[in-house]
Design a protein around this motif. Structure first.
Motif, PDB file in Angstrom:
ATOM      1  N   ASN A  50       0.160  10.056  -7.138  1.00  0.00           N
ATOM      2  CA  ASN A  50      -0.582   8.573  -6.774  1.00  0.00           C
ATOM      3  C   ASN A  50       0.515   7.936  -6.957  1.00  0.00           C
ATOM      4  O   ASN A  50       0.393   7.192  -6.760  1.00  0.00           O
TER       5      ASN A  50
ATOM      6  N   ARG B  31      -1.419   8.625   3.969  1.00  0.00           N
ATOM      7  CA  ARG B  31      -1.214  10.161   2.974  1.00  0.00           C
ATOM      8  C   ARG B  31      -2.126  10.442   1.949  1.00  0.00           C
ATOM      9  O   ARG B  31      -2.471  11.674   2.095  1.00  0.00           O
TER      10      ARG B  31
ATOM     11  N   TRP C  46       0.074  -4.213  -7.853  1.00  0.00           N
ATOM     12  CA  TRP C  46      -0.538  -3.722  -8.707  1.00  0.00           C
ATOM     13  C   TRP C  46       0.364  -2.566  -9.658  1.00  0.00           C
ATOM     14  O   TRP C  46      -0.048  -3.068 -10.526  1.00  0.00           O
ATOM     15  N   ALA C  47       1.318  -2.144  -8.145  1.00  0.00           N
ATOM     16  CA  ALA C  47       1.966  -0.640  -8.831  1.00  0.00           C
ATOM     17  C   ALA C  47       3.401  -0.897  -8.982  1.00  0.00           C
ATOM     18  O   ALA C  47       4.215   0.163  -9.453  1.00  0.00           O
TER      19      ALA C  47
ATOM     20  N   TYR D  19       0.998  -1.357   0.107  1.00  0.00           N
ATOM     21  CA  TYR D  19       0.183   0.088   0.070  1.00  0.00           C
ATOM     22  C   TYR D  19       1.054   1.544  -0.083  1.00  0.00           C
ATOM     23  O   TYR D  19       0.639   2.413   0.637  1.00  0.00           O
ATOM     24  N   LEU D  20       1.568   1.087  -1.062  1.00  0.00           N
ATOM     25  CA  LEU D  20       2.516   2.664  -0.844  1.00  0.00           C
ATOM     26  C   LEU D  20       2.646   3.711  -2.346  1.00  0.00           C
ATOM     27  O   LEU D  20       3.630   4.889  -1.973  1.00  0.00           O
ATOM     28  N   GLU D  21       1.310   3.288  -2.829  1.00  0.00           N
ATOM     29  CA  GLU D  21       0.995   4.150  -3.984  1.00  0.00           C
ATOM     30  C   GLU D  21      -0.403   4.107  -3.511  1.00  0.00           C
ATOM     31  O   GLU D  21      -0.884   4.149  -2.279  1.00  0.00           O
ATOM     32  N   GLY D  22      -0.668   5.550  -4.641  1.00  0.00           N
ATOM     33  CA  GLY D  22      -2.448   5.824  -4.657  1.00  0.00           C
ATOM     34  C   GLY D  22      -2.981   4.500  -4.963  1.00  0.00           C
ATOM     35  O   GLY D  22      -3.547   3.222  -4.669  1.00  0.00           O
ATOM     36  N   ALA D  23      -3.343   5.109  -6.353  1.00  0.00           N
ATOM     37  CA  ALA D  23      -4.919   3.825  -6.900  1.00  0.00           C
ATOM     38  C   ALA D  23      -4.541   3.285  -8.192  1.00  0.00           C
ATOM     39  O   ALA D  23      -3.328   4.353  -8.378  1.00  0.00           O
ATOM     40  N   HIS D  24      -5.216   3.054  -8.946  1.00  0.00           N
ATOM     41  CA  HIS D  24      -4.871   2.274 -10.099  1.00  0.00           C
ATOM     42  C   HIS D  24      -5.402   3.247 -11.196  1.00  0.00           C
ATOM     43  O   HIS D  24      -6.265   4.513 -10.651  1.00  0.00           O
ATOM     44  N   PRO D  25      -4.632   3.977 -12.102  1.00  0.00           N
ATOM     45  CA  PRO D  25      -4.810   5.842 -12.405  1.00  0.00           C
ATOM     46  C   PRO D  25      -6.836   5.515 -12.876  1.00  0.00           C
ATOM     47  O   PRO D  25      -7.351   6.483 -13.224  1.00  0.00           O
TER      48      PRO D  25
ATOM     49  N   GLY E 223      -5.189  -1.659  -5.878  1.00  0.00           N
ATOM     50  CA  GLY E 223      -5.555  -1.051  -6.540  1.00  0.00           C
ATOM     51  C   GLY E 223      -6.721  -0.086  -6.388  1.00  0.00           C
ATOM     52  O   GLY E 223      -6.127   0.672  -7.426  1.00  0.00           O
TER      53      GLY E 223
END
Lengths: 344, 344, 344, 344
Positions: free
Chosen positions: D24, D241, C327-328, C8-14, C208
């Protein structure tokens, strides 16, 4: 049938019944604010050499444990206990029902060591993700333990030092405290116990009373508003004097210690009965609970005339069982047990 | 000092003490599984004409209320009560401590009407945002109420019909049930009560016992696993027989009804004492609690020799106070009260 | 710094961000009653082949676990979990805070076996003193487990059979469900999971979405009043559509499965990187969590440029650590990791 | 359909979406320990002139209220609230579910007066039977209240003085705080609020964010271990975040105050629309909630094209309804409303 499965088989010591009868039609105010409760509290503080402590009377052990523990912990905290601890296995989730996890530590003899507690506290304090875990907020031990074992004075002092250093109160469940204090070969006294914990209770139910436990709070912070907790948890007896009168009887002339010593004498005899017939024991208990290991076919014969508490299977056709003595154990019943064991 | 402030000033009816003494050294199994408890349960089911109900014995009223209510409700539900209900004001938040809101309805006399409950249930069911509110999950009343008032048979039947239609169990707190059943001019019998609710308790503490309440569960769904709840909430007395023995004494030969009738006779005399001296009353109580309104200066004189419970100020220098009778009230104390009131 | 310590390091799937932007100024009713939530629920029921199930959307995993578990259990019940279960160790006592004990069973790989659960249920049911213990009321497993392990279809079917026979609902925590479904060599499908439990959730946060978990309730009894629980436990998002929109994106065109497969490809590559350099692994994980065992001095070097989750010491100067894909995860980061590991 | 029933009808302010998109694919550590959260906390402390306070970010209002209140109270305590308080009526018993009674005081306008709180605290402290009642342990108010009303600076100072004298923390629910601060004719500033309570939150969900509330803890004792509570109550967002980024956007350049002012302008126009057509109002709200009283037959016409929140019947064929403005209210929708109201 002669019963040995537990230490709450009979009513109360005759002296207690006598006093209840004598005071029966006296009018007193309710909820433990009467003169008998006040007097009993003074007697107990004196016996504990704890003049600044608070004393409260509750009805039973599970109730006392629950009330104390939920009054001490904040919502994110749990209570450290041996995995065999009464609060962990035999209180139907009473502690969890107040919102707190029992943090159980492995234990082979029912005791918690200072070292194990220190490590647990230190591991939690040093964990970077500690807020994802339950914070240890107090330590629970019983004296004697559920396995009949005892702490030495040095063991208790070490454990209490660890608790104080870690900032977690130490609570001692003394449901059978009298039998621990009377055990041969152990050096802890009631004042020692009072000096080495923050809160503890002296059990009446299993040591001569009809019912009732005397709670002693040493720590100033834990005293605050405690009667609210007793009331909320259903422990504030309307006729609170019934508790005061019973503990007056137990502590006025040393009756508590006298009947505890009697139970230990009886337990020693139970031990000797089985020892002399060559039985081994699950543990080296010096208290009123004895755990002989008996072949299952012999147990079946014994159980025709005697009750005991089944403890666990030892494999290869043998089982450990529990025989309890108490303030009420009679010579006649012990004689009958001896005869039966010898005849097996 | 002669005390009238409550109905738990003395110990127990002598017959109860006698039986406790007689059975004292008998050995029985623990936790209410003994013969005395079984026998007492049968006696109570017979008195209630409720052969299919379950009977359990608990120690006190707050404990019983808490145990029952938390066993009935799911976590999102609350219990409907009159705003004067014991669970709403005098149990230190015991119900909330188990996670549930007390949904209090306004009441001038301590009673809940069928109409008020019906409206509350219907309003909730019809609210489009109802999931943002606490769902009413059961109804609590007391008989008699905390104000000394009583339900007629028709009132109780109407209320129970509303509860059944709304799918919410009805629970009756009978801490003083004997005094309600013995009250003059009311038609409810113990079988009527048993037939018009899902669960109720018959109070022992205030009606002749040292302590103890007999809980009767009529509804099949509410019976399931109830002993777990008693244990978890600290109500499973180790020497459970103490409860069985007391309720045997109360229900074997009608002692419960006999001593309740005595208390009502005494209450009627208290009422007459104040009436004849021209005092008015806060409510038209037919039960063992009487609420005379007395000028404060006269109260001060009275309080030199008598205790009562201060209820509320009525303004203009007068106060309502509570005088209680009980199974233990003596003719001597009533004579003394009469003399004192006449002398005011 | 290149991060691999969790998923859970990034935001969301674009695609999700795109849809949130597209719908941003649209007006919808609140609390998950909007068209997006309804549509997403239909898509999920279709993907699960579970047309009669209820679907709810909650914000996070601990919240979902707590809400489900406290809605299922009665107050005297606990939830069976592997001792490594998330609810047992990493939710700060959230389950206990709702009043329930986590009944933890030993487990070396994070899984519960049908046999172990069957024995536990049977032991409790046969214990004469069972009311002194917490009653097992449901079973919790996670898929994949906290150790990255998986159940086969047969294992899950056996476990569910035991649960049904024992009358205890089975709940599956699917925080990383996508990664379990995409793992190589395992045969469970989403419809299999839906058919073999009473309630489960499909995790969005780690697969995601910005946040959000989709809860599927199969059992009719567990559906009742569930929105009250979501609200009470703080999970009823005012702008509930945010959850619906995200799950629409994930389940409309198979995005959930596609990005899960990507993460597994990346995990396989991570495994291969360490394998080819001769490292052993703590477990044979086929999911997005890989647990290589690395000498501490090499870990120190690696940690200059990469983050991982420290798992446990293996003794003799080595430690197991966790590398997660998601996913990222990017090819660039994996290339960099490969280069660094080879250079150690 | 044009919607006015609440202030969470749309997504987020475009600036917020923009920043979420920009960040993101950035990797950050989880659970609110990232740089965005730290920066947002600093910005908020500066805006509050509260450099020594702690700032935490939670997901929603009910969650925030529950987490704060259960962290402050001891088990025997309750929280004082106006009877209209959100925690008392619209949180599905969330507070009670943590074990605490909401002690509701009568209020006609949604506000608590210093006098009423002082009397309640004093009555409890002086009650001889106080341990039979719930102890007041904190005070909850909302700013603005659920009725759209506001406290003056002097009113808040008086209330806080009473709380400090009584030893009970004051907590302010600021779900709509921006709209209160922007209201015309009131003098409270954000630093005033921070200086006159022990803990409060600044709502994001209803004031421009997708979701999220910023909690500010001023009192040192209340800060301790607070992250444990957030985790236990399900509020510790894995991708914390997301909260930090949103509050950075809101507090970096005064966006929070700017969009709040826009909503108040829109609310003033709503008020004017109804006023000019001769309608009366339920209350003199200066905030973003307006409560016109409208004949039911006209409401029916209006509801063909507009949504509002039904508040209460006024009798004689009229009802009070709620129209809300927000950061997202458009001129077009207000124009349409004006046209429709004039045409009624």
């Amino acid at each position: 049938m002669i019963r040995f499965e537990c230490d709450y088989l009979e009513g109360a010591h005759p002296e207690i019944l006598k006093r209840l009868a004598e005071t029966n039609m006296k009018q007193t105010i309710g909820y433990g604010c009467d003169e008998h409760c006040k007097n009993a509290a003074e007697l107990i503080k004196k016996a504990c050499n704890a003049p600044d402590s608070d004393v409260h009377f509750l009805v039973g052990g599970t109730q006392t444990n629950t009330t104390v523990i939920c009054s001490v912990l904040r919502p994110h905290q749990g209570v450290i206990s041996a995995e065999t601890g009464h609060i962990n296995v035999h209180e139907s989730g009473a502690i969890e029902a107040t919102g707190h996890k029992v943090l159980s530590l492995p234990s082979t003899d029912g005791k918690l060591t200072a070292k194990a507690v220190e490590e647990y506290l230190s591991n939690h304090a040093n964990d970077l993700n500690r807020e994802h875990m339950v914070q240890p907020g107090m330590v629970y031990i019983s004296y004697p333990t559920e396995c009949g074992t005892l702490y030495t004075k040095q063991e208790l002092e070490s454990l209490y030092l660890v608790c104080r250093n870690g900032g977690v109160p130490l609570y001692i469940d003394g449901a059978r405290m009298g039998y621990g204090l009377a055990a041969n070969g152990y050096d802890l006294t009631l004042p020692d116990i009072a000096a080495n914990c923050d809160v503890f209770y002296i059990g009446g139910t299993k040591v001569g009373a009809l019912f009732g436990e005397a709670l002693i709070i040493n720590d100033k912070n834990l005293k605050k508003d405690f009667r609210y907790f007793i009331k909320q948890k259903g422990g504030l007896l309307a006729k609170g004097r019934l508790l005061g009168i019973q503990f007056e009887a137990l502590f006025e002339n040393g009756l508590y210690f006298e009947i505890s010593a009697h139970a230990i004498d009886c337990a020693n005899r139970i031990r000797k009965i089985f020892e002399e017939c060559g039985y081994e024991f699950l543990s080296d208990s010096k208290t009123n609970q004895q755990f002989p290991i008996i072949p299952d076919n012999k147990l079946e014969i014994l159980s025709r005339d005697f009750t005991y508490d089944y403890w666990c299977s030892m494999g290869n056709g043998k089982s450990a069982v529990r025989f309890c003595s108490s303030w009420a154990t009679t010579k006649e019943n012990l004689d009958a047990l001896e005869k039966a064991v010898k005849a097996l």
